[in-house]
Scaffold this active site. Structure first.
Site, short mmCIF file in Angstrom:
data_model
loop_
_atom_site.label_atom_id
_atom_site.label_comp_id
_atom_site.label_asym_id
_atom_site.label_seq_id
_atom_site.Cartn_x
_atom_site.Cartn_y
_atom_site.Cartn_z
CD GLN A 180 58.43 16.08 30.14
OE1 GLN A 180 58.08 16.49 28.84
NE2 GLN A 180 58.87 16.73 31.27
CB THR A 238 35.23 24.83 43.40
OG1 THR A 238 34.38 24.68 44.54
CG2 THR A 238 34.59 25.64 42.50
CB CYS A 325 73.50 23.02 41.31
SG CYS A 325 74.85 23.78 41.91
N1 PLP Z 1 55.93 13.79 35.71
C1 PLP Z 1 57.08 14.04 34.73
C2 PLP Z 1 57.72 12.88 33.93
C3 PLP Z 1 57.55 15.18 34.73
O1 PLP Z 1 58.35 15.61 33.69
C4 PLP Z 1 57.00 16.27 35.52
C5 PLP Z 1 57.21 17.76 35.44
O2 PLP Z 1 58.72 17.91 35.09
C6 PLP Z 1 55.89 15.78 36.67
C7 PLP Z 1 55.71 14.74 36.48
C8 PLP Z 1 55.41 16.85 37.31
O3 PLP Z 1 54.69 17.79 36.76
P1 PLP Z 1 53.95 19.15 37.64
O4 PLP Z 1 55.27 19.73 38.11
O5 PLP Z 1 53.32 19.79 36.67
O6 PLP Z 1 53.24 18.51 38.68
#
Ligand code: PLP
Length: 379
Positions: A180, A238, A325
């Site tokens: 994030q 790949t 939910c």
């Molecule tokens: N880590 C954090 C803090 C995230 O907010 C997210 C996705 O919301 C992820 C990991 C996982 O990302 P992805 O779904 O792209 O693997």
């Protein structure tokens, strides 16, 4: 009918126009396998290498390895399970925070099920861990500490650099899930002092299906997928050349924006908050007031459930609630629960996350819609 105003940039972001252009070119022109020795292959390898350099520059990774993965979830799995695979038998303890994303928490729980010891460090009411609490959890047998850089729900930034400073000189490794943070705030692996860092393309205007794990030189880590020797032997398969080229373009764009500071993001977030706060005095801010992502506004609306509010504005605003939910029953999110919020406040939470390109009039219009819906639902 117009699409609702998009205020869910922590879920995913629109792919930036220069990224679309770079990816389209790579798809159309660059079909070679980067491992092939002839011209088409070498052209793909050159684009891969340029993209790797762009991403490395964005996170200050002047040395070390940037391992491309399919997503941040995979990068986090590689960090935790890969370090675990390389750890000696007398180091089977792991420390994480209580607000980690499932992409860290679930591999940690998986290791626990395999006999590892796991310490989960609590957070305060703003969602922050204390450095002392983290250090108190570290033991002689701790192989890895994994603390996210920025929380996905409330945006709270963790004191990762301070934790790294305290761990320096010890054999315990430090990983941070920066999915994030990258693209929203300056992130520098050297300044942070981490051994491992996760990033996610689709959180900063690259495409879905691409992430990366930064690995500091000398970090003991083993592959968790088995195949050929791609990505320094840590991630066989790949390479997804178009997505990686797009990630490189997104990294260039993010670096350019961040060079001008985070004021543009923060101005949008704060304007939204001001509108809501003026009209709804009992609105409460969730997360840290200062140590917070400049794009993230998590607020609890009084006397309504967040999901009812978002349902009421579904044609006008796209955002998320801080609750999951299950079978029509709203349960407060784990993050807000870990912060000690009352059930009512947690269920009233809405996460509004803006982007660099969110127009100011959309901020104003979204606020009008949210305030109007809250007034109708509480009348
Ligand atoms: N880590 C954090 C803090 C995230 O907010 C997210 C996705 O919301 C992820 C990991 C996982 O990302 P992805 O779904 O792209 O693997």
């Amino acid at each position: 009918m117009n699409a609702p105003i998009y205020l869910d940039h922590n879920a995913t972001t629109p792919v930036a126009e220069p990224v679309v252009a770079a990816m389209s070119r790579a798809l159309a022109e660059c079909y070679g396998n980067p491992s092939s020795p002839y011209r088409q292959g070498q052209e793909a390898a050159a684009r891969l290498s340029a993209a790797r350099e762009s991403v490395a520059r964005l996170i200050g990774a002047s040395n070390g390895r940037l391992v491309f993965t399919g997503c941040a979830t995979e990068a986090n799995n590689l960090a935790l399970l890969g370090v675990a695979a390389a750890a000696p038998a007398d180091k089977r303890h792991l420390v994480v925070s209580a607000v980690e994303h499932p992409a860290v928490m679930e591999p940690a729980r998986h290791l626990e099920a395999q006999g590892w010891k796991l310490s989960v460090v609590p957070v305060d009411a703003t969602g922050r861990v204390s450095v002392d609490d983290v250090m108190a959890a570290v033991r002689p047998d701790t192989a890895l500490v994994s603390i996210m850089l920025a929380n996905n729900e409330v945006g709270t930034l963790q004191p990762v650099a301070e934790i790294a400073g305290r761990l320096a000189g010890t054999p315990t490794l430090l990983h941070t899930d920066a999915a994030q943070a990258v693209g929203k705030v300056p992130v520098d692996v050297e300044a942070l002092g981490v051994d491992l860092l996760t990033l996610a393309g689709h959180k900063f205007q690259a495409s879905k299906g691409i992430g990366a794990l930064y690995v500091h030189p000398g970090t003991p880590i083993r592959r968790i997928l088995f195949g050929a020797g791609h990505e320094y032997g840590l991630r066989p398969g790949t390479e997804n050349v178009p997505a990686i080229v797009g990630l490189g373009a997104a990294a260039e764009l993010a670096a350019e924006r961040l060079a001008g500071g985070v004021g543009a993001l923060q101005a949008r977030r704060d304007r939204l908050y001001e509108h809501l706060h003026q009209a709804i005095p009992r609105l409460t801010l969730n997360g840290h007031e200062t140590y917070r992502l400049p794009n993230t506004l998590n607020v609890s609306f009084p006397s309504v459930e967040g999901r009812a509010l978002l349902k009421a504005v579904e044609r006008e605003v796209a955002a998320s609630v801080g609750s999951a939910c299950h079978a029509d029953q709203a349960t407060p999110s784990g993050v807000l629960g870990a912060m000690g919020l009352s059930t009512e406040r947690a269920l009233g939470a809405v996460r509004l996350s803006v982007g660099w390109e969110t127009p100011m009039d959309e901020i104003d219009n979204a606020a009008v819609a949210l305030i109007g819906a809250w007034q109708r639902l509480t009348a």
